[in-house]
Design an enzyme around this catalytic site. Structure first.
Site, PDB file in Angstrom:
ATOM      1  CB  CYS A   1       7.228  -0.250   1.477  1.00 12.05           C
ATOM      2  SG  CYS A   1       8.012  -0.899   2.979  1.00 12.05           S
TER       3      CYS A   1
ATOM      4  CG  HIS B   1       3.858  -3.529   1.352  1.00 14.71           C
ATOM      5  ND1 HIS B   1       4.625  -3.946   0.281  1.00 14.71           N
ATOM      6  CD2 HIS B   1       4.720  -3.319   2.379  1.00 14.71           C
ATOM      7  CE1 HIS B   1       5.893  -3.992   0.652  1.00 14.71           C
ATOM      8  NE2 HIS B   1       5.977  -3.613   1.919  1.00 14.71           N
TER       9      HIS B   1
ATOM     10  CD  GLU C   1       2.015  -4.270  -2.408  1.00 16.49           C
ATOM     11  OE1 GLU C   1       3.030  -4.839  -1.970  1.00 16.49           O
ATOM     12  OE2 GLU C   1       1.734  -3.075  -2.173  1.00 16.49           O
TER      13      GLU C   1
END
Length: 204
Positions: free
Chosen positions: A81, A182, A184
């Site tokens: 990002c 993202h 994660e």
């Protein structure tokens, strides 16, 4: 065999989540806040957040130039990002006008900020990514950018269909890996594992 040492830039963003994902992918992950830590790394991850703020923090902490030098000399990096924006050579605002902000400028990409829209336009989707076996990876796009233009030496790894056509959301240039989303946040460490593989390949 011990895994590669990967630093997670710890100025803003989901640092702990990235550390967990990298650890699950076999790396030894450490938080990075100081320029002297860069010398001990086999790779570095630049997390999401607000790209202008992160760029200014890099300058304030004396990290921008040392990090640029390390990346230019071959240190593998993964940007997610805002991190993907920072790695690019140029950044655009959502309306396509140039964004005046600190950039690392190590990847031959032009990245459009907030390209999919504001927070309310955030979404999750399934991505087929070159180098990651099936099934598709679930990706969380939050005020996400896309790659407006990429250079000849940049490989497209994934695209998303939009009303404006297919847009590049994952790209690679040598040891540099950049994703507009993202990874994660969805519990799937396979993009982090791909980055660890890139590091290992460059160590042999």
């Amino acid at each position: 065999m011990l895994g590669p040492v990967v630093g997670v830039l710890a100025l803003q963003g989901d640092v702990i989540e990235h550390v967990r994902m990298l650890s699950a992918a076999g790396a030894r992950a450490v938080a990075v806040r100081h320029a002297e830590q860069l010398d001990d790394l086999d790779g570095v991850l630049l997390p999401g957040g607000e790209s202008t703020t992160i760029g200014k923090l890099l300058e304030r902490f004396g990290l921008l130039d040392p990090l640029r030098v390390r990346l230019s000399s071959g240190l593998p990096a993964m940007g997610t990002c805002a991190g993907a924006i920072l790695m690019g050579s140029h950044a655009l605002l959502a309306d396509g006008t140039p964004s005046e902000q600190p950039l690392l400028g190590v990847m031959d990409t032009v990245v459009r900020r907030n390209a999919f829209g504001r927070q309310v336009a955030s979404f999750e989707g399934l991505l087929d990514i070159v180098g990651i076996p099936a099934p598709p990876l679930r990706a969380a796009f939050i005020r996400a950018p896309w790659f407006e233009r990429i250079g000849d030496g940049v490989q497209v790894l994934a695209t998303v269909d939009t009303p404006a056509g297919a847009k590049v959301v994952v790209a690679r240039q040598g040891g540099l890996l950049a994703a507009a989303f993202h990874p994660e946040l969805t519990g799937d460490p396979r993009l982090h594992a791909l980055f660890v593989e890139i590091i290992r390949a460059r160590q042999t």
